[in-house]
Scaffold this motif. Structure first.
Motif, PDB file in Angstrom:
ATOM      1  N   PHE A  40      10.686  -6.996  -0.114  1.00  0.00           N
ATOM      2  CA  PHE A  40      10.181  -7.032   1.255  1.00  0.00           C
ATOM      3  C   PHE A  40      10.079  -8.450   1.782  1.00  0.00           C
ATOM      4  N   GLU A  41      10.271  -8.584   3.067  1.00  0.00           N
ATOM      5  CA  GLU A  41       9.946  -9.806   3.792  1.00  0.00           C
ATOM      6  C   GLU A  41       8.531  -9.626   4.332  1.00  0.00           C
ATOM      7  N   LYS A  42       7.921 -10.732   4.734  1.00  0.00           N
ATOM      8  CA  LYS A  42       6.517 -10.750   5.145  1.00  0.00           C
ATOM      9  C   LYS A  42       6.203  -9.753   6.266  1.00  0.00           C
ATOM     10  N   CYS A  43       6.926  -9.803   7.379  1.00  0.00           N
ATOM     11  CA  CYS A  43       6.588  -8.948   8.527  1.00  0.00           C
ATOM     12  C   CYS A  43       6.862  -7.461   8.278  1.00  0.00           C
ATOM     13  N   PRO A  44       8.013  -7.088   7.731  1.00  0.00           N
ATOM     14  CA  PRO A  44       8.198  -5.664   7.431  1.00  0.00           C
ATOM     15  C   PRO A  44       7.130  -5.133   6.460  1.00  0.00           C
ATOM     16  N   LEU A  45       6.719  -5.963   5.522  1.00  0.00           N
ATOM     17  CA  LEU A  45       5.667  -5.560   4.591  1.00  0.00           C
ATOM     18  C   LEU A  45       4.350  -5.359   5.332  1.00  0.00           C
ATOM     19  N   ALA A  46       3.999  -6.286   6.211  1.00  0.00           N
ATOM     20  CA  ALA A  46       2.765  -6.174   6.990  1.00  0.00           C
ATOM     21  C   ALA A  46       2.789  -4.916   7.859  1.00  0.00           C
ATOM     22  N   ARG A  47       3.931  -4.639   8.500  1.00  0.00           N
ATOM     23  CA  ARG A  47       4.025  -3.440   9.346  1.00  0.00           C
ATOM     24  C   ARG A  47       3.934  -2.164   8.504  1.00  0.00           C
ATOM     25  N   THR A  48       4.512  -2.194   7.313  1.00  0.00           N
ATOM     26  CA  THR A  48       4.406  -1.035   6.411  1.00  0.00           C
ATOM     27  C   THR A  48       2.939  -0.805   6.042  1.00  0.00           C
ATOM     28  N   LEU A  59      -7.356  -7.589   7.277  1.00  0.00           N
ATOM     29  CA  LEU A  59      -7.192  -7.797   5.837  1.00  0.00           C
ATOM     30  C   LEU A  59      -5.730  -7.771   5.381  1.00  0.00           C
ATOM     31  N   ILE A  60      -4.811  -7.394   6.258  1.00  0.00           N
ATOM     32  CA  ILE A  60      -3.416  -7.236   5.840  1.00  0.00           C
ATOM     33  C   ILE A  60      -2.823  -8.557   5.348  1.00  0.00           C
ATOM     34  N   SER A  61      -3.238  -9.685   5.893  1.00  0.00           N
ATOM     35  CA  SER A  61      -2.725 -10.965   5.392  1.00  0.00           C
ATOM     36  C   SER A  61      -3.129 -11.185   3.933  1.00  0.00           C
ATOM     37  N   ASN A  62      -4.287 -10.676   3.529  1.00  0.00           N
ATOM     38  CA  ASN A  62      -4.680 -10.736   2.118  1.00  0.00           C
ATOM     39  C   ASN A  62      -3.760  -9.865   1.265  1.00  0.00           C
ATOM     40  N   TRP A  63      -3.428  -8.680   1.761  1.00  0.00           N
ATOM     41  CA  TRP A  63      -2.523  -7.795   1.022  1.00  0.00           C
ATOM     42  C   TRP A  63      -1.131  -8.413   0.880  1.00  0.00           C
ATOM     43  N   VAL A  64      -0.628  -8.999   1.958  1.00  0.00           N
ATOM     44  CA  VAL A  64       0.693  -9.634   1.905  1.00  0.00           C
ATOM     45  C   VAL A  64       0.673 -10.796   0.914  1.00  0.00           C
ATOM     46  N   CYS A  65      -0.365 -11.615   0.946  1.00  0.00           N
ATOM     47  CA  CYS A  65      -0.494 -12.724   0.004  1.00  0.00           C
ATOM     48  C   CYS A  65      -0.546 -12.204  -1.428  1.00  0.00           C
ATOM     49  N   LEU A  66      -1.326 -11.161  -1.646  1.00  0.00           N
ATOM     50  CA  LEU A  66      -1.434 -10.552  -2.976  1.00  0.00           C
ATOM     51  C   LEU A  66      -0.068 -10.114  -3.499  1.00  0.00           C
ATOM     52  N   GLY A 135     -12.098  -4.424  -5.462  1.00  0.00           N
ATOM     53  CA  GLY A 135     -11.760  -5.429  -4.455  1.00  0.00           C
ATOM     54  C   GLY A 135     -10.489  -6.178  -4.817  1.00  0.00           C
ATOM     55  N   PHE A 136     -10.185  -7.220  -4.032  1.00  0.00           N
ATOM     56  CA  PHE A 136      -8.976  -8.006  -4.296  1.00  0.00           C
ATOM     57  C   PHE A 136      -9.059  -8.726  -5.634  1.00  0.00           C
ATOM     58  N   GLY A 137     -10.273  -8.946  -6.132  1.00  0.00           N
ATOM     59  CA  GLY A 137     -10.468  -9.629  -7.405  1.00  0.00           C
ATOM     60  C   GLY A 137      -9.834  -8.915  -8.587  1.00  0.00           C
ATOM     61  N   GLN A 148      -9.714 -17.947  -0.936  1.00  0.00           N
ATOM     62  CA  GLN A 148     -10.148 -19.205  -0.335  1.00  0.00           C
ATOM     63  C   GLN A 148      -8.989 -20.195  -0.131  1.00  0.00           C
ATOM     64  N   LYS A 149      -7.802 -19.644   0.156  1.00  0.00           N
ATOM     65  CA  LYS A 149      -6.618 -20.466   0.428  1.00  0.00           C
ATOM     66  C   LYS A 149      -6.000 -19.968   1.736  1.00  0.00           C
ATOM     67  N   PRO A 150      -5.143 -20.774   2.353  1.00  0.00           N
ATOM     68  CA  PRO A 150      -4.491 -20.307   3.582  1.00  0.00           C
ATOM     69  C   PRO A 150      -3.661 -19.040   3.305  1.00  0.00           C
ATOM     70  N   LEU A 151      -3.837 -18.052   4.151  1.00  0.00           N
ATOM     71  CA  LEU A 151      -3.130 -16.777   4.017  1.00  0.00           C
ATOM     72  C   LEU A 151      -1.907 -16.765   4.933  1.00  0.00           C
ATOM     73  N   PRO A 152      -0.963 -15.888   4.675  1.00  0.00           N
ATOM     74  CA  PRO A 152       0.233 -15.815   5.533  1.00  0.00           C
ATOM     75  C   PRO A 152      -0.152 -15.549   6.994  1.00  0.00           C
ATOM     76  N   ASP A 153       0.523 -16.220   7.892  1.00  0.00           N
ATOM     77  CA  ASP A 153       0.325 -16.004   9.325  1.00  0.00           C
ATOM     78  C   ASP A 153       1.165 -14.813   9.749  1.00  0.00           C
ATOM     79  N   LEU A 154       0.504 -13.753  10.155  1.00  0.00           N
ATOM     80  CA  LEU A 154       1.197 -12.513  10.527  1.00  0.00           C
ATOM     81  C   LEU A 154       1.192 -12.295  12.043  1.00  0.00           C
TER      82      LEU A 154
END
Length: 159
Positions: A40-48, A59-66, A135-137, A148-154
């Motif tokens: 997946f690329e970032k945006c198609p993944l976020a839309r999915t 929270l989707i930027s956290n999921w994409v980063c994960l 959780g994400f942990g 606590q890091k910069p997340l993807p810009d969606l």
């Protein structure tokens, strides 16, 4: 008396044809049984994730980063761990707790191999359960690369 004439074996061409046929058959079988991979690329993944309602958009930027941290968004990623368990798919869902190899089972009641296809709906359902419980942990990739890091810009993904 001369040397007896030895006729070349007529079986050799037949053997070569059988060998070629066997090779071609094995190649076709291998192609038909391979898992379709999708990275997946970032945006198609976020839309999915949004369409499958994994969580709120915030929270989707956290999921994409994960996903990028765990698997590089590769649906066929398979990792064998030192404890001999395996982690499967884009979320790297582990066989020790969440699924069972070769049969349905674990907390998500899925066969682990189901997480290696390009249909990620079952992966998302299991990831939601993992998130609800821990959780994400629960994902070391998220802890090490996203917490606590910069997340993807969606912001450009929702057009």
């Amino acid at each position: 008396m001369g040397v007896p004439h030895v006729r070349p074996s007529s079986r050799r061409p037949c053997f070569e044809k059988v060998s070629i046929l066997a090779f071609v058959s094995l190649m076709l079988l291998a192609q038909s049984s391979t898992v379709r991979a999708k990275v997946f690329e970032k945006c198609p993944l976020a839309r999915t994730f949004d369409r499958e309602q994994i969580s709120s958009r915030s929270l989707i930027s956290n999921w994409v980063c994960l996903i990028m941290a765990e698997s590089g968004a590769d649906t066929t990623k398979l990792t064998t761990l030192p404890n001999e368990s395996k982690s499967y798919g884009i979320f790297q869902i582990n066989s020790k707790t969440w699924c069972r190899e070769g049969r349905k089972g674990g907390t998500c009641n899925k066969a682990c191999e189901d997480f290696l296809t390009d249909d990620v709906s079952d992966d998302i359902e299991c990831a939601k359960k993992i998130y609800q419980e821990s959780g994400f942990g629960a994902w070391k990739g998220w802890v090490n690369k996203c917490k606590q890091k910069p997340l993807p810009d969606l912001s450009g993904c929702w057009n």
